[in-house]
Design a protein around this motif. Structure first.
Motif, mmCIF file in Angstrom:
data_model
loop_
_atom_site.group_PDB
_atom_site.id
_atom_site.type_symbol
_atom_site.label_atom_id
_atom_site.label_comp_id
_atom_site.label_asym_id
_atom_site.label_seq_id
_atom_site.Cartn_x
_atom_site.Cartn_y
_atom_site.Cartn_z
ATOM 1 N N TYR A 237 0.840 -1.207 0.000
ATOM 2 C CA TYR A 237 0.000 0.000 0.000
ATOM 3 C C TYR A 237 0.866 1.245 0.000
ATOM 4 C CZ TYR A 237 -3.768 -3.164 1.375
ATOM 5 O OH TYR A 237 -4.659 -4.176 1.427
ATOM 6 N N SER A 238 1.924 1.242 0.821
ATOM 7 C CA SER A 238 2.742 2.454 0.877
ATOM 8 C C SER A 238 3.502 2.645 -0.434
ATOM 9 C CB SER A 238 3.692 2.443 2.073
ATOM 10 O OG SER A 238 4.470 1.290 2.084
ATOM 11 N N PHE B 268 2.334 1.953 -3.489
ATOM 12 C CA PHE B 268 1.445 2.567 -4.480
ATOM 13 C C PHE B 268 1.029 3.978 -4.078
ATOM 14 C CE2 PHE B 268 0.986 -1.823 -5.921
ATOM 15 C CZ PHE B 268 1.187 -1.618 -7.277
ATOM 16 N N ALA B 269 0.878 4.208 -2.786
ATOM 17 C CA ALA B 269 0.545 5.559 -2.338
ATOM 18 C C ALA B 269 1.675 6.518 -2.687
ATOM 19 C CB ALA B 269 0.269 5.563 -0.840
ATOM 20 N N TRP C 286 8.235 1.941 5.305
ATOM 21 C CA TRP C 286 7.301 1.233 6.170
ATOM 22 C C TRP C 286 7.823 -0.158 6.529
ATOM 23 C CZ3 TRP C 286 4.400 3.802 9.042
ATOM 24 C CH2 TRP C 286 3.439 3.149 9.818
ATOM 25 N N MET D 55 13.305 6.644 9.324
ATOM 26 C CA MET D 55 13.714 7.867 8.621
ATOM 27 C C MET D 55 15.194 7.823 8.280
ATOM 28 S SD MET D 55 12.263 10.499 7.469
ATOM 29 C CE MET D 55 13.207 11.316 6.205
ATOM 30 N N TYR E 11 9.486 9.349 2.230
ATOM 31 C CA TYR E 11 9.187 9.345 3.661
ATOM 32 C C TYR E 11 7.707 9.622 3.940
ATOM 33 C CZ TYR E 11 8.288 14.092 5.235
ATOM 34 O OH TYR E 11 7.694 15.282 5.502
ATOM 35 N N ILE E 12 6.912 9.826 2.881
ATOM 36 C CA ILE E 12 5.514 10.193 3.083
ATOM 37 C C ILE E 12 4.716 9.186 3.942
ATOM 38 C CG2 ILE E 12 3.332 10.350 1.781
ATOM 39 C CD1 ILE E 12 4.782 12.327 -0.038
ATOM 40 N N PRO E 13 4.925 7.859 3.800
ATOM 41 C CA PRO E 13 4.174 6.949 4.670
ATOM 42 C C PRO E 13 4.427 7.177 6.159
ATOM 43 C CG PRO E 13 5.107 5.734 2.860
ATOM 44 C CD PRO E 13 5.664 7.112 2.771
ATOM 45 N N VAL F 214 4.620 10.121 7.627
ATOM 46 C CA VAL F 214 3.955 11.334 8.112
ATOM 47 C C VAL F 214 2.801 10.937 9.036
ATOM 48 C CG1 VAL F 214 2.569 13.320 7.420
ATOM 49 C CG2 VAL F 214 4.546 12.676 6.082
ATOM 50 N N PRO F 215 2.798 11.458 10.274
ATOM 51 C CA PRO F 215 1.809 10.999 11.247
ATOM 52 C C PRO F 215 0.431 11.590 11.017
ATOM 53 C CG PRO F 215 3.222 12.639 12.252
ATOM 54 C CD PRO F 215 3.733 12.433 10.860
ATOM 55 N N GLY F 216 -0.176 11.280 9.880
ATOM 56 C CA GLY F 216 -1.492 11.813 9.556
ATOM 57 C C GLY F 216 -2.559 11.313 10.518
ATOM 58 N N MET G 174 -5.798 7.957 -6.162
ATOM 59 C CA MET G 174 -4.937 6.835 -5.779
ATOM 60 C C MET G 174 -4.347 7.039 -4.387
ATOM 61 S SD MET G 174 -4.299 4.496 -8.244
ATOM 62 C CE MET G 174 -2.554 4.100 -8.308
ATOM 63 N N ILE G 175 -3.873 8.269 -4.122
ATOM 64 C CA ILE G 175 -3.281 8.549 -2.809
ATOM 65 C C ILE G 175 -4.324 8.308 -1.722
ATOM 66 C CG2 ILE G 175 -2.346 10.367 -1.341
ATOM 67 C CD1 ILE G 175 -1.183 11.622 -3.931
ATOM 68 N N PHE H 271 -5.102 4.406 -1.404
ATOM 69 C CA PHE H 271 -4.059 3.562 -0.824
ATOM 70 C C PHE H 271 -3.741 3.943 0.606
ATOM 71 C CE2 PHE H 271 -3.240 2.212 -5.182
ATOM 72 C CZ PHE H 271 -3.217 0.852 -4.950
ATOM 73 N N PHE H 272 -3.865 5.228 0.949
ATOM 74 C CA PHE H 272 -3.643 5.566 2.346
ATOM 75 C C PHE H 272 -4.809 5.118 3.222
ATOM 76 C CE2 PHE H 272 -0.036 8.380 1.289
ATOM 77 C CZ PHE H 272 0.846 7.835 2.195
ATOM 78 N N PHE I 4 -3.894 1.687 3.783
ATOM 79 C CA PHE I 4 -2.705 1.699 4.628
ATOM 80 C C PHE I 4 -3.078 1.892 6.097
ATOM 81 C CE2 PHE I 4 0.891 4.111 6.444
ATOM 82 C CZ PHE I 4 1.911 3.216 6.203
ATOM 83 N N TYR I 5 -4.056 2.757 6.361
ATOM 84 C CA TYR I 5 -4.524 2.968 7.733
ATOM 85 C C TYR I 5 -5.615 1.977 8.117
ATOM 86 C CZ TYR I 5 -1.660 7.079 8.361
ATOM 87 O OH TYR I 5 -0.584 7.919 8.499
ATOM 88 N N ILE J 17 -8.335 10.359 7.119
ATOM 89 C CA ILE J 17 -6.871 10.375 7.220
ATOM 90 C C ILE J 17 -6.248 10.142 5.842
ATOM 91 C CG2 ILE J 17 -4.871 9.245 8.237
ATOM 92 C CD1 ILE J 17 -6.744 8.446 10.573
ATOM 93 N N MET K 233 -3.902 13.020 3.532
ATOM 94 C CA MET K 233 -2.504 12.858 3.136
ATOM 95 C C MET K 233 -2.195 13.653 1.873
ATOM 96 S SD MET K 233 -1.111 11.158 5.444
ATOM 97 C CE MET K 233 0.421 10.395 4.985
ATOM 98 N N VAL L 12 -1.408 17.310 3.473
ATOM 99 C CA VAL L 12 -0.426 17.580 4.527
ATOM 100 C C VAL L 12 0.879 18.102 3.939
ATOM 101 C CG1 VAL L 12 -1.303 16.014 6.261
ATOM 102 C CG2 VAL L 12 0.313 15.172 4.580
#
Lengths: 157, 255
Positions: free
Chosen positions: A12-13, A15-16, A42, A63, A89-91, A93-95, B122-123, B126-127, B130-131, B194, B198, B201
């Motif tokens: 997932y990370s 493709f994101a 990740w 990181m 490093y985007i995955p 990020v503590p969203g 897509m972002i 997939f996020f 991911f979450y 969330i 992304m 952010v």
């Protein structure tokens, strides 16, 4: 942690991160390398799961790994480090933390909001420390190499 | 002298505008001027402006300033301009050739608005996965992500400030995810929000700010840090306001 549970989040990370190439106009093979960095970030995070009492060292180590990867890729392809670092490093990020802080605030649960908020800030700090450490060491190393080349009479543009 | 100043400043301007770090811009300009025989160059770069002065052997000097009004992140162009700057230092091509190459890079390909919408979708999707959101949540987030980009593009067309765009983006995200869950298209509202946030952010601004601080470019670091802070505040205002006001309002309305 079993391997199967580790694979899907990394996919997932990947493709994101790949999709972020569309936002930042990254093209060609670099798209793949930057997304691979996203998966790596990740993977390293999950690799150290359970090794520490909190997840903040995990973010830091991840990181560091991503920064080293980006510096290596930048030198290999003669591209700026930013190209790889920004996407890789985007995955990390503590969203999630940022969102739950807001949600707790709205619910009026200020104790939980403060706890989550501080934790999120610490994660951001750990990530920043990771970049600072690797970039600073790489700068020292670059100057060292340049001096040695100069001593041998080779100057680079 | 004039041509070298014009070429080096234009290259610096382009690479800065597409999101390169301050030290990279300063190094590019200094090295190009040195390669053409002007070792005494003073360059001052902050994210919104460039000042270059080159000094001749007999003491005459020339200054050029460029104001950077609009910045974006275009990693492909940063990469190509960086390569061009190395090449210019090594081969020292003529003024016309450098300018032609700069123009060629500047007109290089960008992803079409439709592709960028697809990227947002897509972002988001997939996020969400991911979450730990479900497949259903991810597909809903894909659609909403595409819509989010459409809203942002429309606002940008009316030259809305980026702070306002972030507020609206945050509010749109929270409201649309709430409605999607309420209408039964998805289950996990928080995971979707969330995932979609992304897109907004300011991760890139924060990393760049840290890298500026390491390179001792404190002014640029402060500017980029403030940028990241203002962006996050904008998103937070959008999300919090819609969670606190819009959602309970609808809850009452629909029972």
């Amino acid at each position: 942690m079993n391997l199967y549970a580790m694979i899907w989040p990394c996919v997932y990370s990947f493709f994101a991160s790949l999709a972020f190439s569309f936002t930042f106009n990254l093209r060609g093979a670099n798209m793949f390398y930057a997304a691979l960095g996203g998966a790596l970030s990740w993977f390293v995070y999950l690799l150290f799961a359970g090794c520490f009492s909190s997840d903040i060292p995990q973010y830091f180590l991840s990181m560091v790994a991503v920064s080293i990867y980006s510096e290596y890729m930048a030198r290999r392809h003669k591209s700026p480090v930013t190209v790889y670092l920004v996407i890789s490093y985007i995955p990390l990020v503590p969203g999630g933390g940022a969102y739950y802080t807001m949600e707790y605030l709205v619910e009026g649960n200020s104790a939980l909001a403060a706890e989550t908020g501080v934790h999120t800030l610490f994660i951001a700090g750990a990530i920043a420390m990771g970049i600072v450490l690797v970039s600073s060491l790489v700068r020292i190393y670059t100057v060292y190499i340049r001096r040695r080349l100069k001593a041998r009479g080779i100057t680079r543009c | 002298m004039k041509e070298i100043l014009a070429a080096s400043t234009t290259l610096g301007y382009d690479i800065l505008r597409h999101g390169a770090e301050t030290y990279r811009v300063e190094e590019c300009i200094t090295r190009i001027c040195r390669a053409y025989g002007y070792p005494n160059t003073d360059v001052f770069v902050i994210p919104s402006s460039i000042v270059v002065t080159i000094t001749d052997g007999d003491g005459s000097y020339l200054t050029r300033t460029r104001r950077v009004l609009r910045r974006d992140t275009d990693l492909d162009k940063v990469d190509k301009l960086n390569a061009l700057s190395r090449e210019v230092c090594a081969n020292r091509p003529g003024y016309d050739e450098v300018m032609a190459r700069l123009q060629e890079i500047e007109q290089g390909p960008v992803y079409s608005p439709r592709m960028q919408m697809f990227g947002y979708g897509m972002i988001s999707a997939f996020f969400t996965l991911f979450y730990q959101g479900g497949l259903l949540d991810a597909s809903a987030a894909f659609v909403l992500g595409v819509l989010l980009k459409w809203v942002i593009d429309k606002l940008a067309k009316f030259e809305a400030s980026s702070f306002f765009i972030n507020i609206v983006g945050g509010a749109f995200t929270a409201c649309s995810c709430y409605l999607a869950v309420k209408a039964g298209f998805a289950h996990n509202q928080d995971k979707m929000i969330i995932g979609m946030l992304m897109n907004l952010v300011p991760g890139i601004a924060l990393t760049n700010a840290m890298r500026e601080f390491i390179a001792a470019d404190l002014i640029s670091g402060m500017i980029k840090f403030a940028e990241a802070l203002i962006t996050s505040i904008g998103i937070a205002i959008g999300v919090v306001v819609s969670l606190a006001i819009f959602t309970p309002f609808l809850e009452v309305l629909f029972g």
